[in-house]
Scaffold this motif. Structure first.
Motif, PDB file in Angstrom:
ATOM      1  N   GLU B  20      14.249  18.270  27.980  1.00  0.00           N
ATOM      2  CA  GLU B  20      15.029  19.358  28.587  1.00  0.00           C
ATOM      3  C   GLU B  20      14.139  20.263  29.430  1.00  0.00           C
ATOM      4  O   GLU B  20      14.494  20.639  30.551  1.00  0.00           O
ATOM      5  CB  GLU B  20      15.683  20.192  27.473  1.00  0.00           C
ATOM      6  N   ALA B  21      12.939  20.558  28.901  1.00  0.00           N
ATOM      7  CA  ALA B  21      12.052  21.478  29.609  1.00  0.00           C
ATOM      8  C   ALA B  21      11.435  20.839  30.841  1.00  0.00           C
ATOM      9  O   ALA B  21      10.892  21.532  31.694  1.00  0.00           O
ATOM     10  CB  ALA B  21      10.952  21.965  28.661  1.00  0.00           C
ATOM     11  N   ASP B  22      11.522  19.516  30.930  1.00  0.00           N
ATOM     12  CA  ASP B  22      10.913  18.834  32.075  1.00  0.00           C
ATOM     13  C   ASP B  22      11.957  18.357  33.084  1.00  0.00           C
ATOM     14  O   ASP B  22      11.623  17.733  34.082  1.00  0.00           O
ATOM     15  CB  ASP B  22      10.083  17.637  31.584  1.00  0.00           C
ATOM     16  N   ALA B  23      13.212  18.660  32.801  1.00  0.00           N
ATOM     17  CA  ALA B  23      14.281  18.194  33.699  1.00  0.00           C
ATOM     18  C   ALA B  23      14.163  18.891  35.051  1.00  0.00           C
ATOM     19  O   ALA B  23      13.779  20.057  35.114  1.00  0.00           O
ATOM     20  CB  ALA B  23      15.631  18.485  33.072  1.00  0.00           C
ATOM     21  N   LYS B 128      27.220  23.201  32.905  1.00  0.00           N
ATOM     22  CA  LYS B 128      26.263  23.956  33.712  1.00  0.00           C
ATOM     23  C   LYS B 128      24.873  23.304  33.581  1.00  0.00           C
ATOM     24  O   LYS B 128      24.447  22.968  32.485  1.00  0.00           O
ATOM     25  CB  LYS B 128      26.204  25.401  33.187  1.00  0.00           C
ATOM     26  N   ASP B 129      24.237  23.120  34.702  1.00  0.00           N
ATOM     27  CA  ASP B 129      22.879  22.551  34.770  1.00  0.00           C
ATOM     28  C   ASP B 129      22.799  21.061  34.439  1.00  0.00           C
ATOM     29  O   ASP B 129      21.713  20.492  34.410  1.00  0.00           O
ATOM     30  CB  ASP B 129      21.885  23.309  33.870  1.00  0.00           C
ATOM     31  N   LYS B 187      22.942  16.580  26.858  1.00  0.00           N
ATOM     32  CA  LYS B 187      21.722  17.197  26.330  1.00  0.00           C
ATOM     33  C   LYS B 187      21.769  17.246  24.810  1.00  0.00           C
ATOM     34  O   LYS B 187      20.767  17.487  24.165  1.00  0.00           O
ATOM     35  CB  LYS B 187      21.582  18.632  26.861  1.00  0.00           C
TER      36      LYS B 187
END
Lengths: 155, 327
Positions: B20-23, B128-129, B187
């Motif tokens: 998730e943090a690298d998406a 969202k996102d 996610k």
């Protein structure tokens, strides 16, 4: 490479560690089918670089920057604090804590303490000011301390 | 170095948080109806300006290769020039439609950049996102899968990159790429794909529109087995002749790997040798093979095109084959 540079702050050391990591990945992949290849590779790179950083620190040759997670050192520095708590319990608690965070805050926290990004890099990546990042990280560390305390993990 | 138990525990956190943090950050911009007319006028103006400036599908494929080159810190002899053919039309895509805008191929590997305009109702359902994508993308020529990914989302249109490799023979008419199930990757559970629309979308690539780049050829012999090598900006094509079964067995593999290939540059650098061995992993996007009569063919695709004028020879299984321009 960004993980390696974040930890070692030296292109040459990072290059060498990536080399070692590639070899470890090559050796590990055939028998293993990781759920997340990116996470799997990142974990290997991170561990190799942290070992190198430890070696360089011992020889007093580590270059420059503080490793971000030294900010976490005052929480559970070693086994003398909460000796009855297993490492796996701490990991479970940490996963539980991350789940409670808002997405932006969680990404910021993981970028800082897993990817070991600098505050400047996080700010630039997420479009926030550096002061907002610093404040959010500080508050999230305090939230983590409280969260662990509530679950009987004395920090 | 002070690590502490929390920091150690951080090394073991769930991989979904690491992913998730690298998406990639994709900025979705939406405008209300009041702004829509003005936005459309601006887009038309921008589109006209872009056409006038020569910004095309080729440019976008080039941008993709350049971003890949930077991401993997690939060696200097890689070229962001996509050796691409323009395929897109000037028409504005309707909802639910896709088209190939540019393609790069040497006959054994195919990179295609595809635009797709999702239905507005699907975009409304997209969390969202979340990054829109298709559950599966496949060709009708039985090639090996290379890479499929979302590249960008701009002005209501997703752009995807499709790569297949190990193509033994191009069909005479064209290639159809099927995009199945538009949706997004959840996610909440790793690997789960949430489909928003089941309908299949097809994209056709007319083969006669493809322009193949110049190649270099060479031949050699390893362990008593003759081989020929063909180097294009997009990959290395090796044909092994009599005795290839024993050769592959001696390599200790089921088929040759990228580690059996090295590239010798004009400046003396050997990519895939010693300290540079890791570069060979980043340089190659994959490999695919087939049997053609008495020959075993293996194709190794590059993740970005390379400048073949800087490559003098290829080493295959330790034996060098000098390259010369194909006549």
């Amino acid at each position: 490479m960004s993980i390696a540079l974040g930890i070692l702050n030296s292109r040459q050391d990072a290059d060498e560690c990536i080399n070692d990591a590639y070899l470890k990945i090559w050796q590990a992949i055939p028998p293993m089918r990781p759920d997340s290849l990116k996470g799997f590779i990142g974990r290997i790179v991170r561990n190799v670089c942290l070992d190198r950083r430890e070696y360089l620190s011992a020889k007093k040759r580590a270059r420059g920057c503080e490793v971000p997670f030294e900010e976490l050192y005052n929480m559970l520095p070693d086994e003398r604090i909460s000796p009855d708590v297993k490492d796996s319990e701490i990991t479970d608690a940490l996963n539980g804590f991350l789940e409670t965070l808002e997405k932006d805050v969680r990404i910021m926290f993981v970028r800082r303490y897993w990817y070991l990004d600098s505050v400047k890099m996080i700010a630039s990546r997420m479009g926030f000011s550096q002061s907002k990042v610093k404040t959010t990280l500080f508050r999230t560390r305090e939230r983590l301390r409280k969260y662990l305390g509530e679950r009987g993990i004395d920090v | 170095m002070k690590r502490g138990r929390i920091a150690e525990a951080f090394g073991q956190i769930d991989e979904k948080y690491i992913e998730e943090a690298d998406a990639p950050v994709i900025r979705r911009k939406r405008c209300g109806k009041a702004l829509l007319t003005a936005a459309v006028i601006c887009l038309i103006a921008l589109g006209t300006a872009a056409c006038a400036a020569g910004i095309s599908g080729i440019y976008r494929l080039k941008e993709y290769f350049e971003a890949t080159r930077r991401m993997y810190s690939l060696p200097d002899f890689t070229a962001s020039d996509g050796y691409a053919s323009e395929l897109g039309t000037d028409k504005v895509l309707s909802e639910g439609c896709a088209e190939a805008v540019s393609v790069s191929s040497d006959g054994h590997s195919l990179y295609v950049m595809i635009d797709y305009r999702p239905f507005e109702e699907d975009l409304e359902k997209l969390p969202k996102d979340a990054v829109g994508n298709f559950r599966q993308a496949c060709d009708d020529i039985g090639a090996c899968s290379g890479h499929w990914d979302t590249v960008s989302f701009e002005n209501g249109v997703y752009t995807f990159i499709f790569h297949c490799l190990g193509i033994d023979k191009m069909p005479e008419d064209g290639i159809t790429i099927s995009l199945n199930g538009f949706g997004y990757r959840s996610k909440d559970s790793i690997g789960a794909f949430e489909t928003l629309r089941d309908e299949k979308v097809e994209v056709y690539i007319p083969v006669d529109k493809l322009k193949y780049p110049e190649v270099k050829n060479g031949e050699g012999e390893t362990e008593g087995v003759k081989f020929t090598a063909e180097l294009s900006p997009l990959g290395v094509y090796i044909r092994m002749y009599d005795g290839y079964e024993e050769l592959i067995e001696k390599m200790g593999m089921k088929f040759p790997q990228v580690t059996n290939v090295q590239l010798c540059l004009s400046d003396g650098t050997v990519i895939g040798d010693g300290y540079d061995y890791r570069k060979i992993f980043g340089l190659f996007a994959g490999s695919g093979g087939w049997v053609d009569g008495d020959c075993k063919c293996e194709y190794f695709a590059f993740s970005v095109p390379i400048d073949i004028s800087q490559v003098d020879s290829i080493i295959f299984n330790g034996e060098k084959a000098e390259l010369r321009d194909a006549g």
